[in-house]
Design a protein around this motif. Structure first.
Motif, short mmCIF file in Angstrom:
data_model
loop_
_atom_site.label_atom_id
_atom_site.label_comp_id
_atom_site.label_asym_id
_atom_site.label_seq_id
_atom_site.Cartn_x
_atom_site.Cartn_y
_atom_site.Cartn_z
N CYS A 1 0.86 -1.19 0.00
CA CYS A 1 0.00 0.00 0.00
C CYS A 1 0.89 1.23 0.00
CB CYS A 1 -0.91 0.02 1.23
SG CYS A 1 -2.06 -1.36 1.30
N ASP B 1 3.38 0.70 3.18
CA ASP B 1 2.96 -0.32 4.15
C ASP B 1 3.23 -1.71 3.57
OD1 ASP B 1 1.66 -1.93 6.00
OD2 ASP B 1 -0.08 -0.62 6.18
N HIS C 1 -3.63 -4.55 14.87
CA HIS C 1 -4.24 -5.89 14.87
C HIS C 1 -3.22 -6.93 15.27
CE1 HIS C 1 -2.11 -6.40 11.02
NE2 HIS C 1 -2.37 -5.11 10.88
N HIS D 1 -4.50 -10.65 9.79
CA HIS D 1 -5.25 -9.83 10.74
C HIS D 1 -5.97 -10.75 11.72
CE1 HIS D 1 -4.95 -6.96 7.27
NE2 HIS D 1 -4.54 -6.22 8.27
N GLU E 1 3.90 2.34 11.41
CA GLU E 1 3.45 1.03 11.93
C GLU E 1 4.63 0.16 12.33
OE1 GLU E 1 1.41 -1.41 9.02
OE2 GLU E 1 0.72 -2.82 10.55
N1 MF3 Z 1 -0.93 -3.54 5.79
C1 MF3 Z 1 -2.25 -3.11 6.20
C2 MF3 Z 1 -2.31 -3.16 7.71
O1 MF3 Z 1 -1.48 -2.58 8.31
C3 MF3 Z 1 -3.31 -3.98 5.61
C4 MF3 Z 1 -3.44 -3.80 4.18
S1 MF3 Z 1 -4.68 -4.81 3.59
C5 MF3 Z 1 -4.31 -4.76 1.96
O2 MF3 Z 1 -3.10 -3.78 8.32
F1 MF3 Z 1 -5.01 -5.67 1.40
F2 MF3 Z 1 -4.56 -3.56 1.51
F3 MF3 Z 1 -3.04 -5.02 1.83
#
Ligand code: MF3
Ligand code: CO
Length: 289
Positions: free
Chosen positions: A108, A135, A209, A216, A274
């Motif tokens: 992301c 991310d 999470h 998750h 994060e």
């Molecule tokens: N990495 C994200 C988090 O911190 C989750 C992204 S879900 C996705 O929880 F499908 F967009 F990768």
């Protein structure tokens, strides 16, 4: 369920229960009887799990380090995706986001007013002044890791720099609030206090999470809340802390076309850092650094 003290521990360590999680269970039971919310056994990692989760997290960190080295003004967010895929695969690992609940890319990339879940795009070119969250989430030998960092491209406004810095401080305050056998809400409250003391607002609808055996899992880690409330922080839990902090309103909007890209409702900036932590007997370890 009653476990024999001389039988094997439920955690899969192959040790006798009395030499493994017996005292741990007694402590949790005591807390539960006092009305506390205690973690389910499914999210308590044993030594083997922890070793494997750390290996996954190490790769995740190497991927973020590669992004940090190569990110620059003028590149597209698709090129960030390409780096993430190639470095992850070079470690014989997989990108957790890829096809996760229909997510189309492998990382992301969330820029400026994008709060989270920004989708890499060959047409989105990084320009001077952008603040970007990358991310990264990795699967290695079936174990999951997850972390993100902010990157500032070229000349970034003082406002944006402050937001990025305070968001990092808020995450650190959350970490500093961790006490084994304390409460999840201690973390939430510490994050919220730092963010709001600077006049910012904390996103509610997304949080951290549990992560490790799945992408998750429990618990949901809110970045707003009351100290002394919520799930007990027991040694062996692994979860993320990942505050999304907005310059303006905490309200967000999810793009109805792509179903992922989440932006601030007022179009003002948002930042996020994060990390993934392991609760230990003594405190915590950050696994993603
Ligand atoms: N990495 C994200 C988090 O911190 C989750 C992204 S879900 C996705 O929880 F499908 F967009 F990768
Ligand atoms: Co996460």
């Amino acid at each position: 369920m009653i476990y024999s003290k001389n039988g094997m521990c439920w955690c899969g360590s192959k040790k006798k229960y009395k030499h493994c999680h017996y005292d741990f269970d007694q402590k949790l039971l005591e807390l539960k009887l006092k009305g506390e919310e205690t973690p389910p056994k499914s999210i308590i990692r044993n030594a083997m799990d922890i070793k494997a989760i750390k290996e996954s997290a190490k790769i995740n960190t190497a991927v973020l380090d590669a992004v940090a080295e190569r990110i620059h003004e003028g590149m597209s967010t698709q090129e960030i995706d390409d780096i993430v895929v190639s470095v992850t695969h070079a470690h014989r690992a997989k990108c957790a986001p890829y096809r996760y609940e229909g997510y189309p890319k492998s990382v992301c990339t969330s820029i400026n007013e994008v709060v989270c879940h920004g989708i890499p795009d060959p047409n989105r070119i990084l320009k001077s002044g952008d603040i970007v969250n990358v991310d990264v989430s990795t699967i290695y030998k079936g174990y999951f890791s997850d972390a993100s960092r902010m990157f500032m491209i070229g000349e970034v406004s003082q406002n944006a720099q402050n937001l990025v810095e305070v968001t990092k401080q808020a995450l650190q305050a959350g970490l500093d609030a961790i006490v084994p056998w304390g409460h999840l809400g201690d973390i939430s409250h510490a994050v919220q206090t730092v963010a709001e003391s600077h006049g910012y607002n904390v996103v509610r609808v997304f949080g951290g999470h549990g992560v490790g055996k799945q992408f998750h899992e429990e618990p949901f880690v809110s970045h707003v809340g009351q100290a002394g409330t919520g799930m007990i922080l027991a040694p062996g839990m692994t979860f993320t802390i990942e505050p999304m902090i907005n310059e303006g309103t905490f309200e967000v909007v999810i793009d109805q076309d792509d179903k992922w890209t989440t932006t601030t409702k007022d179009g003002k900036l948002s930042a996020q850092w994060e990390v993934m932590v392991l609760i230990t007997e003594k405190g915590y370890e950050i696994l993603t650094q």
